[in-house]
Design an enzyme around this catalytic site. Structure first.
Site, PDB file in Angstrom:
ATOM      1  N   GLU A  57       0.567  -1.082   0.066  1.00 20.68           N
ATOM      2  CA  GLU A  57       0.010   0.051   0.143  1.00 20.68           C
ATOM      3  C   GLU A  57       0.903   1.222   0.300  1.00 20.68           C
ATOM      4  OE1 GLU A  57      -3.902   0.419   1.962  1.00 20.68           O
ATOM      5  OE2 GLU A  57      -3.090   1.406   3.310  1.00 20.68           O
ATOM      6  N   LYS A  59       0.414   5.480   0.682  1.00 22.85           N
ATOM      7  CA  LYS A  59      -0.217   6.722   1.235  1.00 22.85           C
ATOM      8  C   LYS A  59       0.423   7.691   1.673  1.00 22.85           C
ATOM      9  CE  LYS A  59      -0.900   3.396   5.451  1.00 22.85           C
ATOM     10  NZ  LYS A  59      -1.871   2.830   6.030  1.00 22.85           N
ATOM     11  N   GLU A 168     -14.235  -5.185   3.495  1.00 17.92           N
ATOM     12  CA  GLU A 168     -13.543  -5.139   4.753  1.00 17.92           C
ATOM     13  C   GLU A 168     -14.373  -5.243   5.980  1.00 17.92           C
ATOM     14  OE1 GLU A 168     -10.348  -2.046   5.648  1.00 17.92           O
ATOM     15  OE2 GLU A 168     -11.405  -1.355   6.999  1.00 17.92           O
TER      16      GLU A 168
END
Length: 261
Positions: A57, A59, A168
């Site tokens: 990921e 970010k 999720e």
């Protein structure tokens, strides 16, 4: 601010930014961009029998940890993640609290052929189409942010757009909601939304509630090779790792270590 208030704020911020972006493009232009991208097999990429798949990921910042990268370069990160052997890449596109935007998917797509997950607080079918239009192959859907009927509807839209969905969950009831809605990939967020504490035992406890033909992803709090090995031994097909990669001097090497756990 309570966890419920934080989630509500993040969803509201995402909706507000979506409306701003939506006003800047015609539906015809969006549809042309959607058709220009042929989605990659996100689910297939996570199925590595006997091995742990890593969703790497990217970010720029988070509400709890602040700035993770002063010089945030999605293209460079995508190259490093690909070199490290990631199975897929997750790109945060939430602007207000994470510093992301859909254009970061386009920047990552420029550098990789890996499947890309759009990570955001998606509540509208427009965001699903927008994800494909920018080069994503999957979207995140958070059970806690959606009514069951809305979740099922967004899953149908996602499939109709040729994309996958990472759904999720945080507890047994949310697992049941996800499965009832037709989820094929379930992500267990090890972060407790009530206390913000991380408990890797949550993946271990929820594993038995997830059928073996549904891909299980363990999210949050996986920082060490030992953490990754624990999740593999718990039965996770994949792990989603962000903070430790964003802070690593050698993210490609870090991915190789985690994948070999």
């Amino acid at each position: 601010m309570s966890p419920e208030d934080l989630l509500a704020r993040l969803v509201t911020e995402a909706r507000q930014d979506m409306q701003r972006r939506r006003a800047l493009i015609t539906q015809d232009a969006l549809e042309r961009a959607i058709q220009a991208h042929t989605p990659k097999d996100f689910i297939g990429a996570l199925r590595r029998p006997g091995r742990l798949a890593v969703i790497a990921e990217m970010k720029q910042r988070t509400p709890s940890m602040g700035v993770l990268a002063e010089e945030y370069n999605p293209t460079r990160l995508a190259r490093a993640y690909t070199e490290g052997g990631a199975a897929a890449i997750s790109v945060l596109t939430h602007m207000a609290s994470f510093g992301g935007r859909p254009e970061h998917i386009e920047a990552a797509r420029f550098a990789t052929e890996l499947p890309i997950l759009r990570k955001d607080f998606v509540t509208d079918s427009y965001e699903v189409g927008e994800a494909r239009a920018t080069g994503a192959d999957a979207v995140l859907l958070i059970v806690a942010a959606l009514e069951p009927e809305r979740l099922a509807e967004l899953l149908r839209v996602t499939r109709s757009r040729g994309l996958a969905a990472l759904v999720e969950v945080h507890d047994e009831a949310e697992v049941a909601t996800a499965l009832n809605a037709g989820a094929r990939v379930i992500g267990v967020n090890n972060r407790d939304l009530r206390t913000f504490n991380v408990d890797l035992g949550l993946t271990e406890r929820l594993r038995k509630a997830v059928p073996l033909d549904v891909v299980l992803v363990s999210e949050s709090g996986i920082r060490t090779v030992e953490d990754a090995r624990r999740m593999r031994e718990a039965g996770a097909d994949a792990i989603l790792v962000g903070e430790s990669l964003m802070r690593a001097e050698d993210p490609a090497g870090r991915i190789r270590e985690l994948a070999a756990a």
